[in-house]
Design an enzyme around this catalytic site. Sequence first.
Site, PDB file in Angstrom:
ATOM      1  N   CYS A  28       0.734   0.262  10.285  1.00 16.02           N
ATOM      2  CA  CYS A  28       0.244  -0.763   9.360  1.00 16.02           C
ATOM      3  C   CYS A  28       1.336  -1.613   8.706  1.00 16.02           C
ATOM      4  O   CYS A  28       2.220  -1.100   8.004  1.00 16.02           O
ATOM      5  CB  CYS A  28      -0.621  -0.136   8.275  1.00 16.02           C
ATOM      6  SG  CYS A  28      -1.428  -1.410   7.272  1.00 16.02           S
ATOM      7  N   ARG A  41     -17.106  -3.064  18.759  1.00 14.09           N
ATOM      8  CA  ARG A  41     -16.349  -4.281  18.421  1.00 14.09           C
ATOM      9  C   ARG A  41     -14.998  -4.339  19.125  1.00 14.09           C
ATOM     10  O   ARG A  41     -14.178  -3.427  18.984  1.00 14.09           O
ATOM     11  CB  ARG A  41     -16.146  -4.382  16.904  1.00 14.09           C
ATOM     12  CG  ARG A  41     -15.476  -5.689  16.486  1.00 14.09           C
ATOM     13  CD  ARG A  41     -15.539  -5.941  14.991  1.00 14.09           C
ATOM     14  NE  ARG A  41     -16.882  -5.835  14.515  1.00 14.09           N
ATOM     15  CZ  ARG A  41     -17.265  -5.020  13.543  1.00 14.09           C
ATOM     16  NH1 ARG A  41     -16.404  -4.276  12.924  1.00 14.09           N
ATOM     17  NH2 ARG A  41     -18.527  -4.979  13.176  1.00 14.09           N
ATOM     18  N   CYS A  53     -16.075  -9.724   6.285  1.00 11.39           N
ATOM     19  CA  CYS A  53     -15.518  -8.400   6.009  1.00 11.39           C
ATOM     20  C   CYS A  53     -14.324  -8.547   5.066  1.00 11.39           C
ATOM     21  O   CYS A  53     -13.349  -9.245   5.373  1.00 11.39           O
ATOM     22  CB  CYS A  53     -15.104  -7.740   7.328  1.00 11.39           C
ATOM     23  SG  CYS A  53     -14.404  -6.103   7.071  1.00 11.39           S
ATOM     24  N   CYS A 103       0.832  -1.210   0.000  1.00  9.95           N
ATOM     25  CA  CYS A 103       0.000   0.000   0.000  1.00  9.95           C
ATOM     26  C   CYS A 103       0.868   1.263   0.000  1.00  9.95           C
ATOM     27  O   CYS A 103       1.897   1.326   0.671  1.00  9.95           O
ATOM     28  CB  CYS A 103      -0.916  -0.026   1.225  1.00  9.95           C
ATOM     29  SG  CYS A 103      -2.030   1.373   1.300  1.00  9.95           S
ATOM     30  N   CYS A 148     -19.338  -6.854   4.626  1.00 11.73           N
ATOM     31  CA  CYS A 148     -18.728  -5.587   5.008  1.00 11.73           C
ATOM     32  C   CYS A 148     -17.465  -5.441   4.156  1.00 11.73           C
ATOM     33  O   CYS A 148     -16.842  -6.435   3.792  1.00 11.73           O
ATOM     34  CB  CYS A 148     -18.374  -5.694   6.486  1.00 11.73           C
ATOM     35  SG  CYS A 148     -17.258  -4.441   7.088  1.00 11.73           S
ATOM     36  N   CYS A 192       0.554   4.906   6.954  1.00 16.31           N
ATOM     37  CA  CYS A 192      -0.043   4.685   8.282  1.00 16.31           C
ATOM     38  C   CYS A 192       0.982   3.970   9.173  1.00 16.31           C
ATOM     39  O   CYS A 192       1.397   2.836   8.863  1.00 16.31           O
ATOM     40  CB  CYS A 192      -1.308   3.847   8.155  1.00 16.31           C
ATOM     41  SG  CYS A 192      -2.409   4.433   6.832  1.00 16.31           S
ATOM     42  N   CYS A 211     -19.132   1.619   9.700  1.00 20.35           N
ATOM     43  CA  CYS A 211     -18.328   0.974  10.732  1.00 20.35           C
ATOM     44  C   CYS A 211     -17.069   1.828  10.842  1.00 20.35           C
ATOM     45  O   CYS A 211     -16.282   1.903   9.897  1.00 20.35           O
ATOM     46  CB  CYS A 211     -17.994  -0.447  10.284  1.00 20.35           C
ATOM     47  SG  CYS A 211     -16.783  -1.259  11.324  1.00 20.35           S
TER      48      CYS A 211
END
Length: 336
Positions: free
Chosen positions: A63, A264, A100, A56, A132, A60, A192
């Site tokens: 991550c 969650r 998800c 990616c 999701c 972040c 979410c």
Amino acid sequence: MNRQDIRNDWNVEEIREIYNKPLLDLVFEAATIHRKYHNSSEVQISSLLSIKTGGCKEDCAYCPQAARYHTDVDVHKMMDVDKVLFKAQQAKEAGANRMCLGAAWREVRDNRDFDKVIDMVKGINELDMEVCCTLGMLTEEQAQKLANAGVYAYNHNIDTSEDYYGDIISTRTYNDRLDTLNNVRKAKMTICSGGIIGMGESIDDRLKMLITLSNLNPHPESVPINTLVPVKGTPLEDQEAVPFEDLLRMIATARIVMPKAMVRLSAGRLERSRMEQGFCFMAGANSIFAGDKLLTTPNPEFNQDMDMFSFFGLKAMPSIHDKRKQEASVETSNKV
Ligand code: SAM
Ligand code: DTB
Ligand code: SF4
């Protein structure tokens, strides 16, 4: 419904006062709200699948999938639709009724990979599972396409407070995130959105994140509270573990300020004992990611979670498909 419970105007002093209550008073208040708005014996089980892994462009700091950090994650191009449907079927047989799909993308592009996602969504819906997606930023049109294909919820975390955001991510802004949430809402998917604790932020940053989420009107239907999984090679690899008390207070406060949301208990469960997790369910958590892998990092074994559920007298929450079927059968029997 007591109108005062559902508010979009919490301020930091009020939330701080809640967060800092004596621990058992806080848990009791959260448990009371929880029992008012939810069936406290039901926990939603969601299965996560990384359909495009690693590589990616974003930075972040938490991550493992960001290309610029050197982590052990194996980069994987978009999975085939059949393979994803097979995995969904397996998850269903194991007991999950919500799937998800996650992709390590900055944003969705209108290309063949997106077409594949649309086919995956349609196929998983045909398995009668709730779908999701978490695919990065979306335009209004892309959000609408996902909604039309049958996506029930879109996960897009704000991660932390607006103030601390720049310390964690520089390749997009807090407002970019909020814009996508707005597009998700316009397309009538459920939202979410939550964040991560343990990235070096202050307690006030965590509370400000809850304020941003609770200022969304309506509140997000689902609020994931992740504890940082520190991954070797990322800038946050050496972060200190989050004390359990902090997680418990965060869950309880989220439950109190967003009474109807599904809260969650997300990443970081491997580090928590069964009793600690039970305390979180008591304080209003009512959803988990189950299956031995999150996106790229380990998670408790499915059977271990099922043992935990029976230990606490919890059961899996019916999916939106199951609920619609139940409603339809009540309507039919009323007509007879
Ligand atoms: N690329 C998309 C995006 O950023 O929205 C979707 C996938 S991204 C991995 C989904 C979420 O996983 C992030 O927003 C973050 O909250 C969470 N996450 C990622 N790495 C994590 C870690 N090491 N520990 C805890 N949560 C993490
Ligand atoms: C969320 O809030 N947590 C999940 C899901 N949404 C996509 C992701 C957690 C990822 C943890 C790190 C990993 O496994 O790569
Ligand atoms: Fe990319 Fe999402 Fe990871 Fe950020 S959190 S690096 S956008 S996969």
